[in-house]
Scaffold this active site. Sequence first.
Site, mmCIF file in Angstrom:
data_model
loop_
_atom_site.group_PDB
_atom_site.id
_atom_site.type_symbol
_atom_site.label_atom_id
_atom_site.label_comp_id
_atom_site.label_asym_id
_atom_site.label_seq_id
_atom_site.Cartn_x
_atom_site.Cartn_y
_atom_site.Cartn_z
ATOM 1 N N SER A 46 40.031 34.686 49.730
ATOM 2 C CA SER A 46 40.989 35.967 49.365
ATOM 3 C C SER A 46 40.665 37.112 50.121
ATOM 4 O O SER A 46 39.728 37.237 50.907
ATOM 5 C CB SER A 46 40.218 36.033 48.053
ATOM 6 O OG SER A 46 40.703 37.195 47.328
ATOM 7 N N TYR A 85 32.888 37.008 41.957
ATOM 8 C CA TYR A 85 33.754 36.542 42.669
ATOM 9 C C TYR A 85 34.036 36.663 44.191
ATOM 10 O O TYR A 85 34.350 35.869 44.950
ATOM 11 C CB TYR A 85 35.260 36.506 42.035
ATOM 12 C CG TYR A 85 36.648 36.392 42.460
ATOM 13 C CD1 TYR A 85 37.047 34.950 42.252
ATOM 14 C CD2 TYR A 85 37.284 37.132 43.146
ATOM 15 C CE1 TYR A 85 38.414 34.535 42.579
ATOM 16 C CE2 TYR A 85 38.386 36.606 43.982
ATOM 17 C CZ TYR A 85 39.015 35.198 43.508
ATOM 18 O OH TYR A 85 40.024 34.887 44.209
HETATM 19 P P1 NAD Z 1 44.801 29.175 38.669
HETATM 20 O O1 NAD Z 1 44.309 29.660 37.447
HETATM 21 O O2 NAD Z 1 46.494 28.810 38.515
HETATM 22 O O3 NAD Z 1 44.083 28.097 39.538
HETATM 23 C C1 NAD Z 1 42.685 27.920 39.384
HETATM 24 C C2 NAD Z 1 42.521 26.645 39.016
HETATM 25 O O4 NAD Z 1 41.160 26.352 39.290
HETATM 26 C C3 NAD Z 1 42.495 26.313 37.722
HETATM 27 O O5 NAD Z 1 43.871 25.816 37.412
HETATM 28 C C4 NAD Z 1 41.747 25.239 37.214
HETATM 29 O O6 NAD Z 1 42.300 24.010 37.503
HETATM 30 C C5 NAD Z 1 40.545 25.267 38.539
HETATM 31 N N1 NAD Z 1 39.376 25.484 38.112
HETATM 32 C C6 NAD Z 1 38.494 26.529 37.418
HETATM 33 N N2 NAD Z 1 37.287 26.471 37.319
HETATM 34 C C7 NAD Z 1 37.288 24.906 37.275
HETATM 35 C C8 NAD Z 1 36.439 24.189 37.031
HETATM 36 N N3 NAD Z 1 34.961 24.573 36.562
HETATM 37 N N4 NAD Z 1 36.432 22.757 37.319
HETATM 38 C C9 NAD Z 1 37.544 22.244 37.664
HETATM 39 N N5 NAD Z 1 38.567 23.117 38.043
HETATM 40 C C10 NAD Z 1 38.444 24.267 37.824
HETATM 41 O O7 NAD Z 1 44.940 30.716 39.660
HETATM 42 P P2 NAD Z 1 45.034 30.827 41.192
HETATM 43 O O8 NAD Z 1 45.338 32.263 41.388
HETATM 44 O O9 NAD Z 1 46.310 29.814 41.570
HETATM 45 O O10 NAD Z 1 43.869 30.252 41.941
HETATM 46 C C11 NAD Z 1 43.780 29.159 42.968
HETATM 47 C C12 NAD Z 1 42.688 29.629 44.200
HETATM 48 O O11 NAD Z 1 43.602 30.884 44.475
HETATM 49 C C13 NAD Z 1 41.229 30.356 43.475
HETATM 50 O O12 NAD Z 1 40.315 29.887 44.343
HETATM 51 C C14 NAD Z 1 41.485 31.484 43.601
HETATM 52 O O13 NAD Z 1 40.365 32.285 43.831
HETATM 53 C C15 NAD Z 1 42.539 31.847 44.782
HETATM 54 N N6 NAD Z 1 43.038 33.193 45.106
HETATM 55 C C16 NAD Z 1 43.929 33.706 44.037
HETATM 56 C C17 NAD Z 1 44.438 34.957 44.201
HETATM 57 C C18 NAD Z 1 45.486 35.484 43.229
HETATM 58 O O14 NAD Z 1 45.947 36.770 43.359
HETATM 59 N N7 NAD Z 1 46.131 34.402 42.097
HETATM 60 C C19 NAD Z 1 44.290 35.509 45.256
HETATM 61 C C20 NAD Z 1 43.228 35.287 46.242
HETATM 62 C C21 NAD Z 1 42.877 33.758 46.052
#
Ligand code: NAD
Length: 301
Positions: A193, A206
């Site tokens: 991120s 985080y």
């Molecule tokens: P999202 O909620 O759609 O995806 C996160 C997923 O993580 C969930 O769907 C879930 O299946 C999984 N998860 C969480 N805890 C878990 C556990 N204990 N066991 C199994 N699975 C688990 O949200 P997203 O934003 O698509 O996140 C995906 C990745 O992108 C993450 O690593 C997040 O940190 C990263 N990210 C997101 C953003 C943003 O702005 N959305 C920015 C930078 C990084």
Amino acid sequence: MTNDSNDQLKLQNPVTRYPSIAPPEQDQPEPGLDKNLIPQSDRGEHSYQGTGRLVGRRALITGADSGIGAAVAIAFAREGADIALSYLPAEEQDAQEIKSIVEESGQRAFLYPGDLTDAGYCERLVDEAAEQLGGLDALVNNAGRQISVEDIADLPDEQWVDTFNTNIHAIFRVTKAALKHMPAGSTIVNTTSIQAYKPSAHLLDYASTKAAINNFTKGLAQMLAPRGIRVNAVAPGPIWTPLQVSDGQPKDALPHFGKDTPLGRAGQPTECAPAFVFLTSPESSYVIGETLNVNGGMPSP
Ligand code: NAD
Ligand code: MG
């Protein structure tokens, strides 16, 4: 979402490819569901067109039910890969939808609900996925949790530990198990991120895990390169996903989400997918230990 993204080959203005959304304040219990996100996001289901860049590949993607992981699953399938999807049991409905989209794209999809903070699940997940896929040559460590807390005094020890268990300890465990199956030519892409470089004060736990993921990526990349296995990362900026509405952001920040980027808008999950495809495709053979920023133009190292 209808827009000019239906034909990826058209000249597109990134400013206007998607509207600058102002999501209403909303709350979902963790983990949030894409199904209940307002407004709905674009995971590429109607727009992503493959060009055969991952034909025959066998990919395990964590957090593949929603958001960025779902967009990666759809893109990988359209590029010709079979997919194993890891997600939490509470996300069954989102996962079933992505499975259908993968299958409609002509590829196989296997579902593995479970909790990545359970070391036993990490191993079972990998072994069962490798068996059902008939091998494993692409891993996307994408699952993560993000809970905003304004003051360190209110950050429980339990949350600190659980965030590390989910975001970085699980990456270590899943990767270690996966390497037993991965031949030369395989790839690993970790989701980090912009928080790794520019931590927000309200995301202490985080952001720390995201810095750890970057570091782990660069170390592991050097270890595995001689074996012909490439490790890289993608660092998204503000992307509209369920993570943000299940306490990932303070509620009053949601209407402004992503508006401080040079593009002036939040990103959609499908806008992250091409970076994962690039790093997984054999085309990027000389790209190792890199972090691709997908963040609407915010300067990053
Ligand atoms: P999202 O909620 O759609 O995806 C996160 C997923 O993580 C969930 O769907 C879930 O299946 C999984 N998860 C969480 N805890 C878990 C556990 N204990 N066991 C199994 N699975 C688990 O949200 P997203 O934003 O698509 O996140 C995906 C990745 O992108 C993450 O690593 C997040 O940190 C990263 N990210 C997101 C953003 C943003 O702005 N959305 C920015 C930078 C990084
Ligand atoms: Mg989800």
